[in-house]
Write a protein that holds these residues in place. Structure first.
Motif, PDB file in Angstrom:
ATOM      1  N   ASN A 132      61.953  21.359 -31.577  1.00  0.00           N
ATOM      2  CA  ASN A 132      62.741  22.589 -31.487  1.00  0.00           C
ATOM      3  C   ASN A 132      64.239  22.332 -31.403  1.00  0.00           C
ATOM      4  O   ASN A 132      65.033  23.276 -31.459  1.00  0.00           O
ATOM      5  N   ASP A 133      64.633  21.074 -31.246  1.00  0.00           N
ATOM      6  CA  ASP A 133      66.054  20.740 -31.081  1.00  0.00           C
ATOM      7  C   ASP A 133      66.705  20.219 -32.351  1.00  0.00           C
ATOM      8  O   ASP A 133      67.907  19.966 -32.366  1.00  0.00           O
ATOM      9  N   VAL A 134      65.933  20.036 -33.404  1.00  0.00           N
ATOM     10  CA  VAL A 134      66.476  19.449 -34.623  1.00  0.00           C
ATOM     11  C   VAL A 134      67.482  20.394 -35.282  1.00  0.00           C
ATOM     12  O   VAL A 134      67.301  21.615 -35.298  1.00  0.00           O
ATOM     13  N   ASN A 135      68.549  19.821 -35.809  1.00  0.00           N
ATOM     14  CA  ASN A 135      69.552  20.579 -36.555  1.00  0.00           C
ATOM     15  C   ASN A 135      69.115  20.624 -38.018  1.00  0.00           C
ATOM     16  O   ASN A 135      69.004  19.578 -38.666  1.00  0.00           O
ATOM     17  N   VAL A 136      68.835  21.816 -38.535  1.00  0.00           N
ATOM     18  CA  VAL A 136      68.352  21.977 -39.912  1.00  0.00           C
ATOM     19  C   VAL A 136      69.477  22.582 -40.747  1.00  0.00           C
ATOM     20  O   VAL A 136      69.960  23.681 -40.442  1.00  0.00           O
ATOM     21  N   VAL A 137      69.885  21.888 -41.799  1.00  0.00           N
ATOM     22  CA  VAL A 137      71.031  22.307 -42.603  1.00  0.00           C
ATOM     23  C   VAL A 137      70.622  22.394 -44.072  1.00  0.00           C
ATOM     24  O   VAL A 137      70.023  21.462 -44.619  1.00  0.00           O
ATOM     25  N   THR A 138      70.965  23.497 -44.717  1.00  0.00           N
ATOM     26  CA  THR A 138      70.712  23.679 -46.150  1.00  0.00           C
ATOM     27  C   THR A 138      71.913  23.202 -46.952  1.00  0.00           C
ATOM     28  O   THR A 138      73.051  23.598 -46.677  1.00  0.00           O
ATOM     29  N   VAL A 139      71.664  22.348 -47.932  1.00  0.00           N
ATOM     30  CA  VAL A 139      72.692  21.934 -48.889  1.00  0.00           C
ATOM     31  C   VAL A 139      72.171  22.355 -50.264  1.00  0.00           C
ATOM     32  O   VAL A 139      71.416  21.639 -50.902  1.00  0.00           O
TER      33      VAL A 139
END
Length: 329
Positions: A108-115
């Protein structure tokens, strides 16, 4: 899919409990240090930017093999394990399975980033590099100076690679040639300077009517090349090239799908080399055909000359015969 992924993570966790050991990272590739944070990338193009900018400060995991379309991907237990340990996940936005994978990982702590967006021209590549660097800086601010320095180096490499490619292809005058191109490679082929006369979608979405339309348009525009995208299939392009007498070229969308394409810049170079080889092949074939046509015209001219000479000699013989006959009379 969610049920399947949930079952996979349950199995992984159960095995960990039974062995009284934490979940192992043995399946995570590109490991540089056991203590380094994990960055998960859905594709090798994202991984190539992370590796160039972060170096060995992080462990990079690539989920989808570079020769496979990311839209068609089967999750493995090792993927769940990797995401469960990740500090950052980078994805494009066309991976329908990713949210289920993240939920199943329990992280639940992961940083998810869309490129998102295309990446197969240098301008797009520079945009990707900046956004990946921004994601790394936001997740690991303690290394921002290193990320900034490495991104500057990557930027210089992309720009110099682009200059070299354009210098190499310029003598071929690509603007003088029409080509047929798979739509995912259109941006790159346009950047090289070719005229995109016809484009087409992935093979699986082509109907019979589409095939006929593309074939006739390609033939009508005298397309020199038919350009395919490796990850979306190349059978249609090969058949089309044979049908219209063009040269078939296959480009790749992802680093590491073919030998010698270990990073983004080498992928650009490889694709440009394929286009240059395709054009040289086309020009050689045109030259051979031109030579054959010239030889044929020469033979026809000789044949006509021989025919005219034969007729003339026959006429001379007739005249001589007539004159001889008159003299005898």
């Amino acid at each position: 899919m969610k049920t399947t992924v949930g079952l996979l993570i349950a199995i992984v966790l159960s095995l960990s409990v039974l062995t009284m050991q934490p979940i192992a990272a043995a399946d995570v590739p590109n490991t540089t240090s056991a203590d380094a944070p994990v960055v998960v990338c859905t594709t090798s193009v994202l991984s190539s930017f992370v590796e160039a900018i972060a170096g060995d400060l992080v462990n990079v995991t690539t989920l989808v093999q570079p020769g496979v379309c990311p839209g068609h991907f089967d999750i493995k237990p090792s993927d769940v394990s990797a995401v469960s340990m990740a500090s950052l996940v980078l994805y494009h936005g066309f991976e329908p399975w990713l949210q289920n994978l993240i939920a199943a990982s329990g992280n639940n702590d992961v940083n998810v980033v869309t490129v998102s967006g295309p990446w197969n021209t240098p301008a797009f590549g520079l945009s990707y590099a900046k956004r990946v660097a921004d994601a790394l800086m936001a997740t690991f601010p303690e290394w921002n100076a290193t990320f900034a320095e490495n991104n500057a180096t990557l930027t210089d490499n992309i720009q110099s690679t682009a200059e070299d490619i354009l210098d190499e292809i310029a003598p071929l005058s690509p603007e003088n040639y029409n080509v047929t191109c798979m739509e995912w490679q259109v941006a790159f082929v346009k950047w090289l300077g070719f005229n995109i006369a016809v484009s087409y979608p992935s093979e699986e979405s082509l109907s019979t009517a589409d095939t006929l339309r593309i074939t006739e348009a390609s033939r009508g525009n005298s397309c020199a090349l038919v350009i395919d995208n490796l990850q979306s299939g190349s059978e249609f392009g090969a058949q089309l090239a044979q049908e219209i007498g063009a040269v078939h070229v296959v480009l790749s969308n992802f680093p590491d799908a073919v030998p010698g394409t270990h990073d983004y810049c080498s992928l650009l170079t490889y694709n440009a080399e394929q286009m240059i080889y395709g054009m040289n092949t086309y020009l050689d074939q045109r030259g051979q055909i031109s030579e054959l046509q010239n030889a044929l015209r020469t033979a026809q001219d000789l044949n006509m000359a021989l025919g005219a000479t034969t007729i003339f000699l026959a006429a001379v013989v007739v005249v001589e015969a007539v004159l001889l006959h008159k003299r005898r009379q």
